[in-house]
Design an enzyme around this catalytic site. Structure first.
Site, short mmCIF file in Angstrom:
data_model
loop_
_atom_site.label_atom_id
_atom_site.label_comp_id
_atom_site.label_asym_id
_atom_site.label_seq_id
_atom_site.Cartn_x
_atom_site.Cartn_y
_atom_site.Cartn_z
N GLY A 124 -20.83 -8.29 -15.28
CA GLY A 124 -20.30 -7.17 -16.17
C GLY A 124 -21.61 -6.15 -16.10
CG ASP A 125 -22.16 -4.66 -19.39
OD1 ASP A 125 -21.06 -4.16 -19.69
OD2 ASP A 125 -22.62 -5.57 -20.01
CD GLU A 126 -20.89 -5.88 -12.85
OE1 GLU A 126 -20.15 -5.45 -13.34
OE2 GLU A 126 -20.57 -7.26 -12.63
CE LYS A 186 -16.70 -3.74 -15.05
NZ LYS A 186 -17.98 -4.53 -15.27
CE LYS A 217 -22.44 7.72 -10.90
NZ LYS A 217 -23.73 8.23 -10.70
N GLY A 271 -16.90 -2.36 -22.23
CA GLY A 271 -17.26 -1.28 -22.53
C GLY A 271 -17.60 -0.50 -21.19
CG HIS A 272 -15.31 0.05 -18.51
ND1 HIS A 272 -14.40 -0.23 -17.75
CD2 HIS A 272 -16.04 -1.26 -18.51
CE1 HIS A 272 -13.97 -1.49 -17.39
NE2 HIS A 272 -15.27 -2.09 -18.05
CB THR A 306 -16.96 -8.84 -27.21
OG1 THR A 306 -15.66 -9.35 -27.05
CG2 THR A 306 -17.76 -8.90 -26.00
CD GLN A 320 -14.14 -8.66 -19.20
OE1 GLN A 320 -13.11 -8.64 -18.76
NE2 GLN A 320 -14.30 -7.55 -20.12
NE ARG A 364 -23.61 -9.37 -27.70
CZ ARG A 364 -22.91 -10.18 -27.36
NH1 ARG A 364 -22.96 -11.57 -27.27
NH2 ARG A 364 -21.60 -9.91 -26.42
CG LEU A 415 -31.98 2.21 -5.46
CD1 LEU A 415 -31.92 0.88 -5.30
CD2 LEU A 415 -31.40 3.22 -4.26
CB SER A 450 -24.86 5.10 -8.86
OG SER A 450 -24.98 5.62 -10.05
N GLY A 488 -28.25 7.48 -11.15
CA GLY A 488 -28.32 7.86 -12.47
C GLY A 488 -26.70 8.00 -13.15
P1 GDP Z 1 -19.60 -1.24 -16.71
O1 GDP Z 1 -19.11 -2.09 -17.94
O2 GDP Z 1 -19.70 -1.99 -15.63
O3 GDP Z 1 -18.62 0.04 -16.84
O4 GDP Z 1 -21.07 -0.73 -17.28
P2 GDP Z 1 -21.55 -0.16 -18.58
O5 GDP Z 1 -20.84 1.19 -18.83
O6 GDP Z 1 -21.49 -1.16 -19.70
O7 GDP Z 1 -23.11 -0.10 -18.23
C1 GDP Z 1 -23.60 0.47 -17.38
C2 GDP Z 1 -24.72 1.74 -17.87
O8 GDP Z 1 -25.61 2.24 -16.81
C3 GDP Z 1 -24.02 2.67 -18.64
O9 GDP Z 1 -24.86 3.34 -19.49
C4 GDP Z 1 -24.19 3.83 -17.38
O10 GDP Z 1 -24.20 5.23 -18.08
C5 GDP Z 1 -25.23 3.61 -16.79
N1 GDP Z 1 -25.22 3.93 -15.45
C6 GDP Z 1 -24.46 3.63 -14.46
N2 GDP Z 1 -24.97 3.99 -13.25
C7 GDP Z 1 -25.93 4.24 -13.58
C8 GDP Z 1 -27.17 4.63 -12.43
O11 GDP Z 1 -27.09 4.74 -11.31
N3 GDP Z 1 -28.46 4.81 -12.82
C9 GDP Z 1 -28.70 4.88 -14.35
N4 GDP Z 1 -29.80 5.04 -14.94
N5 GDP Z 1 -27.91 4.33 -15.37
C10 GDP Z 1 -26.38 4.24 -14.82
P1 IMO Z 2 -17.68 -4.91 -19.07
O1 IMO Z 2 -16.15 -4.52 -18.77
C1 IMO Z 2 -20.61 -7.84 -20.04
C2 IMO Z 2 -19.05 -11.53 -21.97
C3 IMO Z 2 -19.53 -11.89 -23.62
C4 IMO Z 2 -19.56 -13.20 -23.55
C5 IMO Z 2 -18.42 -13.66 -22.64
C6 IMO Z 2 -17.31 -13.92 -23.40
O2 IMO Z 2 -18.05 -3.71 -19.94
O3 IMO Z 2 -18.33 -5.16 -18.02
P2 IMO Z 2 -15.20 -12.43 -24.68
O4 IMO Z 2 -15.61 -11.50 -25.93
O5 IMO Z 2 -14.78 -11.80 -23.51
O6 IMO Z 2 -14.58 -13.81 -24.93
O7 IMO Z 2 -16.61 -13.02 -24.25
O8 IMO Z 2 -18.12 -12.63 -21.54
N1 IMO Z 2 -18.38 -10.14 -21.87
C7 IMO Z 2 -19.01 -9.26 -21.24
N2 IMO Z 2 -20.13 -9.03 -20.73
N3 IMO Z 2 -19.71 -7.02 -19.80
C8 IMO Z 2 -18.27 -7.00 -20.43
O9 IMO Z 2 -17.35 -5.95 -20.18
C9 IMO Z 2 -18.11 -8.05 -21.17
N4 IMO Z 2 -16.94 -8.46 -21.53
C10 IMO Z 2 -17.10 -9.93 -22.13
O10 IMO Z 2 -20.78 -10.97 -23.89
O11 IMO Z 2 -20.75 -13.72 -22.77
MG MG Z 3 -19.77 -2.68 -19.93
#
Ligand code: GDP
Ligand code: IMO
Ligand code: MG
Length: 432
Positions: free
Chosen positions: A12-14, A16, A18, A40-41, A131, A225, A304, A333, A414, A416
């Site tokens: 997760g949090d890759e 997506k 953006k 959280g996107h 969460t 995720q 967190r 990157l 990406s 930034g």
């Molecule tokens: P998601 O859950 O996969 O949509 O990712 P999140 O939004 O939770 O976390 C990605 C974080 O990295 C966010 O704060 C974005 O604004 C940031 N972000 C996305 N792409 C880049 C990038 O290429 N460089 C930097 N420095 N930040 C980025």
């Molecule tokens: P995005 O879409 C990162 C993790 C939680 C926990 C596990 C189970 O922003 O990438 P849950 O509340 O789903 O039962 O929690 O999954 N988790 C995530 N980690 N990004 C997320 O979403 C997540 N959604 C759930 O931290 O380890």
């Molecule tokens: Mg996220």
């Protein structure tokens, strides 16, 4: 016409949000198909940051239609709050712009109490680190056939009957956990108010997507995720409660699999994880701290600190296989600039045996030793690069090696958080 699925390849949090925002520019419809407000996107447009938990980020484009499919679990209070916030920012969310599946399940107040209560009751080392948004208990009720679906809210007698049974059952569990119980009338009244507001948004998402497809519209499916959080294929039990893989884009929205043209996997240039569970390439040294700080690695939902580690190609290749990934979007990157040497895990070793696929259970994943290859780092900042050739040679070599190890080409790089801080190498809507 092309229909594209975007999924996370790691935990997760890759990035997506953006990448979805960027590709939404070429799509007509954007669909969430699983998860809930555990997601959280984050996206940054003209310097302004937006964080979406439930509504597809495509809502920022006024001419796009957004959908929440049957596979999503919806907390109506959160959804309405997100709609109100968008309206306050000058982007009113109308039924023309957002359709909710009548068969998406509702996250009820008792799901949230049970999620937090059962986590608190688990011993250290056994916690999942959820969460706390009620995701697991809501999907649990869906599978147990006890759930309440958004469409049920429009049938007051049926809703009340389901609610009475659920509250009686959940109050017993909550009492056992020593937690406050819930009141049927209070929930009923609260949800009748939600029903009134949500009624115009409810519809048949499967039919609407089929019509869009037949009319030649481009559809983008936005995963939440990541693959390692998938309930079947992830590091169980340290996972979320839905299928996060691309196959669920179809099940979770009522869209036929033969109509998917392209799957894009988002790969962060290093690895992060939030919550508990095994993480073979996790760094516990100053390099990990540095990546965490430079990458701003804090959870967008719970705030967190995210755990950070080296790029793990065992994880990425697992995702390439499970999702049938055609192309990669490599994010963040820029965060690696300034590190002399980088490491990439290409296999794991466990009790003298080398593994190139993820171990089948979390205990074993927690015991493996990653086998690393080294890559040279670069000192230049990358934020201004807009074309592949703007990148320093060592950053280019890192991407080329990643593509080679994954057996899939980079479509997007990406550099930034902002929409424009992107190198678009190939457009999945044009090349599908
Ligand atoms: P998601 O859950 O996969 O949509 O990712 P999140 O939004 O939770 O976390 C990605 C974080 O990295 C966010 O704060 C974005 O604004 C940031 N972000 C996305 N792409 C880049 C990038 O290429 N460089 C930097 N420095 N930040 C980025
Ligand atoms: P995005 O879409 C990162 C993790 C939680 C926990 C596990 C189970 O922003 O990438 P849950 O509340 O789903 O039962 O929690 O999954 N988790 C995530 N980690 N990004 C997320 O979403 C997540 N959604 C759930 O931290 O380890
Ligand atoms: Mg996220």
């Amino acid at each position: 016409m092309a229909n594209v699925v975007i999924v996370g390849t790691q935990w997760g949090d890759e990035g997506k949000g953006k990448v979805v925002d960027l590709l939404t520019g070429y799509a007509d419809c954007i669909v969430r198909f699983q998860g809930g407000n555990n997601a959280g996107h984050t996206l940054v447009v003209e310097g302004k940051q937006y964080i979406f938990h439930l509504i597809p980020s495509g809502i920022l484009y006024e001419d796009k239609r957004c959908f929440i499919g049957n596979g999503v679990v919806v907390d109506p209070a959160v959804l309405l709050q997100e709609m109100d916030e968008l309206a306050a920012a000058g982007l009113p969310v109308t039924p023309e712009r957002l359709m909710l599946s009548r068969t998406a399940h509702c996250i009820m107040p008792y799901h949230k109490s049970l999620d937090k209560g059962s986590e608190a009751a688990l011993a250290k080392g056994k916690k999942i680190g959820t969460t706390g948004r009620g995701i697991g208990p809501c999907y649990g009720d869906k599978i147990l056939r006890k759930g309440i679906r958004l469409g049920d809210l429009l049938d007051p007698a049926f809703f009340r009957e389901r609610l009475v049974d659920n509250v009686a059952e959940k109050n017993k569990l909550l009492t056992e956990l020593g937690l406050p119980t819930h009141d049927v009338d209070a929930i009923y009244d609260e949800f009748q108010r939600y029903a009134e507001r949500l009624a115009p948004f409810l519809g048949n998402v499967s039919v609407a997507l089929d019509e869009a497809r037949k009319a030649g519209r481009h559809i983008l499916f936005e995963g939440a995720q990541g693959t390692q959080l998938d309930i079947d294929h992830g590091t169980y039990p340290f996972v979320t409660s839905s299928n996060t893989v691309a196959g669920n884009a179809c099940t979770g929205s009522g869209f036929g699999p033969s109509h998917i043209d392209c799957v894009i996997g988002i790969v962060k240039a290093y690895t992060t994880r939030v919550g508990e569970g095994p993480f073979p390439t996790e760094l516990f040294d100053e390099i990990g701290d540095r990546i965490q700080k430079k990458g701003g690695e804090f959870g967008a939902t719970t705030g967190r600190k995210r755990r950070c580690g080296w790029l793990d190609m065992v994880v990425v290749n697992e995702a390439v296989r499970l999702n049938g990934i055609n192309g990669l979007a490599i994010t963040k990157l820029d965060v690696l600039s300034g590190l002399d040497r980088l490491r990439i895990a290409t296999a794991y070793e466990h009790e003298g045996v080398t593994h190139t696929a993820m171990p089948w259970n979390a205990r074993m994943t927690g015991q493996v030793t990653p086998c690393y290859e080294e890559a040279e780092g670069w000192s230049e900042e990358l934020g201004e690069a807009r074309h592949f050739d703007d990148l320093p040679p060592k950053a280019k070599a890192y991407i080329r090696r990643l593509e080679e190890l994954a057996g899939a080409p980079a479509y997007v790089v990406s550099v930034g958080p902002d929409r424009e801080k992107t190198i678009l190498l190939r457009n999945p809507f044009e090349s599908a």
